[in-house]
Motif scaffolding. Structure first.
Motif, PDB file in Angstrom:
ATOM      1  N   GLY A 161     -45.251  94.834 -37.631  1.00  0.00           N
ATOM      2  CA  GLY A 161     -44.713  93.507 -37.371  1.00  0.00           C
ATOM      3  C   GLY A 161     -45.788  92.463 -37.618  1.00  0.00           C
ATOM      4  O   GLY A 161     -46.944  92.652 -37.224  1.00  0.00           O
ATOM      5  N   TYR A 162     -45.408  91.364 -38.268  1.00  0.00           N
ATOM      6  CA  TYR A 162     -46.370  90.327 -38.644  1.00  0.00           C
ATOM      7  C   TYR A 162     -45.871  88.986 -38.142  1.00  0.00           C
ATOM      8  O   TYR A 162     -44.752  88.567 -38.461  1.00  0.00           O
ATOM      9  CB  TYR A 162     -46.524  90.307 -40.166  1.00  0.00           C
ATOM     10  CG  TYR A 162     -47.486  89.289 -40.724  1.00  0.00           C
ATOM     11  CD1 TYR A 162     -48.670  88.951 -40.069  1.00  0.00           C
ATOM     12  CD2 TYR A 162     -47.227  88.668 -41.945  1.00  0.00           C
ATOM     13  CE1 TYR A 162     -49.552  88.028 -40.602  1.00  0.00           C
ATOM     14  CE2 TYR A 162     -48.115  87.750 -42.502  1.00  0.00           C
ATOM     15  CZ  TYR A 162     -49.272  87.426 -41.821  1.00  0.00           C
ATOM     16  OH  TYR A 162     -50.152  86.510 -42.362  1.00  0.00           O
ATOM     17  N   VAL A 163     -46.673  88.303 -37.347  1.00  0.00           N
ATOM     18  CA  VAL A 163     -46.345  86.971 -36.850  1.00  0.00           C
ATOM     19  C   VAL A 163     -47.371  85.999 -37.411  1.00  0.00           C
ATOM     20  O   VAL A 163     -48.559  86.085 -37.107  1.00  0.00           O
ATOM     21  CB  VAL A 163     -46.352  86.920 -35.307  1.00  0.00           C
ATOM     22  CG1 VAL A 163     -46.030  85.510 -34.822  1.00  0.00           C
ATOM     23  CG2 VAL A 163     -45.332  87.911 -34.738  1.00  0.00           C
ATOM     24  N   THR A 164     -46.907  85.078 -38.253  1.00  0.00           N
ATOM     25  CA  THR A 164     -47.792  84.111 -38.897  1.00  0.00           C
ATOM     26  C   THR A 164     -48.127  82.969 -37.946  1.00  0.00           C
ATOM     27  O   THR A 164     -47.555  82.842 -36.866  1.00  0.00           O
ATOM     28  CB  THR A 164     -47.137  83.550 -40.166  1.00  0.00           C
ATOM     29  OG1 THR A 164     -45.918  82.868 -39.805  1.00  0.00           O
ATOM     30  CG2 THR A 164     -46.801  84.673 -41.150  1.00  0.00           C
ATOM     31  N   GLN A 165     -49.047  82.089 -38.388  1.00  0.00           N
ATOM     32  CA  GLN A 165     -49.435  80.953 -37.549  1.00  0.00           C
ATOM     33  C   GLN A 165     -48.254  80.024 -37.292  1.00  0.00           C
ATOM     34  O   GLN A 165     -48.087  79.514 -36.187  1.00  0.00           O
ATOM     35  CB  GLN A 165     -50.573  80.187 -38.219  1.00  0.00           C
ATOM     36  CG  GLN A 165     -51.884  80.937 -38.234  1.00  0.00           C
ATOM     37  CD  GLN A 165     -53.012  80.104 -38.820  1.00  0.00           C
ATOM     38  OE1 GLN A 165     -53.019  78.879 -38.708  1.00  0.00           O
ATOM     39  NE2 GLN A 165     -53.959  80.751 -39.457  1.00  0.00           N
ATOM     40  N   ALA A 166     -47.438  79.775 -38.316  1.00  0.00           N
ATOM     41  CA  ALA A 166     -46.272  78.908 -38.158  1.00  0.00           C
ATOM     42  C   ALA A 166     -45.088  79.753 -37.693  1.00  0.00           C
ATOM     43  O   ALA A 166     -44.754  80.753 -38.333  1.00  0.00           O
ATOM     44  CB  ALA A 166     -45.935  78.228 -39.483  1.00  0.00           C
ATOM     45  N   PRO A 167     -44.455  79.398 -36.560  1.00  0.00           N
ATOM     46  CA  PRO A 167     -43.306  80.172 -36.076  1.00  0.00           C
ATOM     47  C   PRO A 167     -42.226  80.303 -37.149  1.00  0.00           C
ATOM     48  O   PRO A 167     -41.809  79.305 -37.747  1.00  0.00           O
ATOM     49  CB  PRO A 167     -42.805  79.347 -34.879  1.00  0.00           C
ATOM     50  CG  PRO A 167     -44.012  78.582 -34.424  1.00  0.00           C
ATOM     51  CD  PRO A 167     -44.779  78.271 -35.674  1.00  0.00           C
ATOM     52  N   SER A 168     -41.789  81.521 -37.397  1.00  0.00           N
ATOM     53  CA  SER A 168     -40.826  81.771 -38.470  1.00  0.00           C
ATOM     54  C   SER A 168     -39.425  81.911 -37.896  1.00  0.00           C
ATOM     55  O   SER A 168     -38.833  82.981 -37.893  1.00  0.00           O
ATOM     56  CB  SER A 168     -41.219  83.039 -39.229  1.00  0.00           C
ATOM     57  OG  SER A 168     -41.423  84.116 -38.341  1.00  0.00           O
ATOM     58  N   ILE A 169     -38.897  80.783 -37.389  1.00  0.00           N
ATOM     59  CA  ILE A 169     -37.549  80.796 -36.821  1.00  0.00           C
ATOM     60  C   ILE A 169     -36.745  79.653 -37.431  1.00  0.00           C
ATOM     61  O   ILE A 169     -37.301  78.703 -37.985  1.00  0.00           O
ATOM     62  CB  ILE A 169     -37.575  80.682 -35.283  1.00  0.00           C
ATOM     63  CG1 ILE A 169     -38.087  79.309 -34.842  1.00  0.00           C
ATOM     64  CG2 ILE A 169     -38.396  81.791 -34.663  1.00  0.00           C
ATOM     65  CD1 ILE A 169     -37.957  79.069 -33.354  1.00  0.00           C
ATOM     66  N   TYR A 170     -35.424  79.753 -37.283  1.00  0.00           N
ATOM     67  CA  TYR A 170     -34.515  78.736 -37.803  1.00  0.00           C
ATOM     68  C   TYR A 170     -34.103  77.795 -36.681  1.00  0.00           C
ATOM     69  O   TYR A 170     -33.596  78.230 -35.642  1.00  0.00           O
ATOM     70  CB  TYR A 170     -33.285  79.398 -38.425  1.00  0.00           C
ATOM     71  CG  TYR A 170     -33.606  80.243 -39.627  1.00  0.00           C
ATOM     72  CD1 TYR A 170     -33.784  79.664 -40.878  1.00  0.00           C
ATOM     73  CD2 TYR A 170     -33.748  81.632 -39.511  1.00  0.00           C
ATOM     74  CE1 TYR A 170     -34.080  80.432 -41.999  1.00  0.00           C
ATOM     75  CE2 TYR A 170     -34.052  82.404 -40.618  1.00  0.00           C
ATOM     76  CZ  TYR A 170     -34.221  81.800 -41.855  1.00  0.00           C
ATOM     77  OH  TYR A 170     -34.531  82.568 -42.952  1.00  0.00           O
ATOM     78  N   ASP A 171     -34.307  76.487 -36.906  1.00  0.00           N
ATOM     79  CA  ASP A 171     -34.058  75.506 -35.861  1.00  0.00           C
ATOM     80  C   ASP A 171     -32.584  75.396 -35.480  1.00  0.00           C
ATOM     81  O   ASP A 171     -32.253  75.038 -34.354  1.00  0.00           O
ATOM     82  CB  ASP A 171     -34.558  74.128 -36.300  1.00  0.00           C
ATOM     83  CG  ASP A 171     -36.066  73.999 -36.214  1.00  0.00           C
ATOM     84  OD1 ASP A 171     -36.692  74.834 -35.528  1.00  0.00           O
ATOM     85  OD2 ASP A 171     -36.626  73.074 -36.832  1.00  0.00           O
ATOM     86  N   ASP A 172     -31.672  75.679 -36.417  1.00  0.00           N
ATOM     87  CA  ASP A 172     -30.249  75.496 -36.144  1.00  0.00           C
ATOM     88  C   ASP A 172     -29.588  76.749 -35.575  1.00  0.00           C
ATOM     89  O   ASP A 172     -28.382  76.763 -35.319  1.00  0.00           O
ATOM     90  CB  ASP A 172     -29.508  75.044 -37.401  1.00  0.00           C
ATOM     91  CG  ASP A 172     -29.708  75.994 -38.575  1.00  0.00           C
ATOM     92  OD1 ASP A 172     -30.677  76.779 -38.534  1.00  0.00           O
ATOM     93  OD2 ASP A 172     -28.903  75.951 -39.521  1.00  0.00           O
ATOM     94  N   LEU A 173     -30.376  77.813 -35.377  1.00  0.00           N
ATOM     95  CA  LEU A 173     -29.849  79.036 -34.770  1.00  0.00           C
ATOM     96  C   LEU A 173     -30.351  79.158 -33.337  1.00  0.00           C
ATOM     97  O   LEU A 173     -31.430  78.668 -33.004  1.00  0.00           O
ATOM     98  CB  LEU A 173     -30.289  80.270 -35.557  1.00  0.00           C
ATOM     99  CG  LEU A 173     -29.817  80.395 -37.007  1.00  0.00           C
ATOM    100  CD1 LEU A 173     -30.305  81.710 -37.601  1.00  0.00           C
ATOM    101  CD2 LEU A 173     -28.313  80.279 -37.121  1.00  0.00           C
TER     102      LEU A 173
END
Length: 246
Positions: A86-98
């Motif tokens: 699992g890889y978590v980058t510095q910028a959160p990788s999520i969708y704002d509208d979900l």
């Protein structure tokens, strides 16, 4: 999942003589290291020293000039590792509208995760009560935790976290490190980068970097002992000076 590794297990990550060049600039220089399984290893050093490039090399998204990177006994980036890392980058990788649940469910669908596994991932990061909140309704710390849940839903053996606590207040940082420790107790391996030396206290082992080079691999106690400093920040600075004098 609780991952049980025998004491003689090979390291989770083994890197030998790694070199990376980008745009004619040498970013990583002759890096060799190992990361033991079932531990928290801190990758520490100032911004721009090559931490993110090293992590990208480990997860298989970086072109290597020289050297080898072996992850969980496989070549870094191989398809066999897609669900194991699992890889978590510095910028959160999520969708704002979900919503939080929808974000984790989306990533879970890539791995065939069930609804129960999505709930387990949310519970692991303490976001069960925010399951219906949309991404744009979350704080920075909550967005980071959603990104972590998106990585956890695949039930990975290795988590690579690139400065997950940057910009968070001390309370949120402490909360995240408690979650990291709980994951390590389950037998998972965590590689966590930071440019804040006081976070080294939470790690079993440290990888200290500067200007694309690995200065040392040791425990916090060994760093204090080798430098004679009680403060880890002062110990790191002394280690740099000692290297310059050689």
């Amino acid at each position: 999942m609780t991952v049980t590794a025998p004491t003689t297990a090979p390291p989770a990550i083994a890197i030998a003589h790694l070199e990376v060049r980008r745009g004619g600039h040498q970013v990583l220089q002759d890096i060799s290291l190992t990361v033991p399984r079932g531990s928290i290893t801190g990758l520490l050093g100032p911004s721009g020293c090559g931490k993110t490039t090293l992590m990208r090399s480990i997860v298989g998204t970086q072109i290597l000039e020289k050297g080898t990177v072996t992850v969980l006994d496989e070549e870094a980036g191989s398809k066999e590792l897609r669900q194991r890392v699992g890889y978590v980058t510095q910028a959160p990788s999520i969708y704002d509208d979900l919503t939080v649940t929808e974000n984790v469910s989306y990533f879970g669908a890539l791995y065939g995760a069930s609804a129960a596994e999505v709930e387990t991932a949310l519970a692991a990061v303490g976001l069960g009560s925010h399951a219906r909140h949309r991404g744009n309704q979350l704080s920075g710390g909550q967005r980071t935790r959603v990104s972590l849940a998106c990585a956890l839903v695949a039930d990975p053996e290795l988590l690579v976290l690139d400065e997950p606590t940057v910009g968070l207040d001390p309370v949120l940082r402490a909360d995240l490190w408690e979650q990291f420790r709980a994951l390590a107790k389950q037998g998972r391996t965590l590689l966590v980068s930071s440019h804040v030396m006081d976070e080294a206290e939470h790690c079993d082992e440290l990888l200290l970097m500067r200007e694309g080079r690995l200065l040392a691999q040791l425990s916090p106690a060994e760093l204090r002992s080798d430098t004679g400093e009680s403060s880890l920040e002062n110990a790191f600075l002394k280690l740099i000076r000692m290297g310059e004098e050689l």
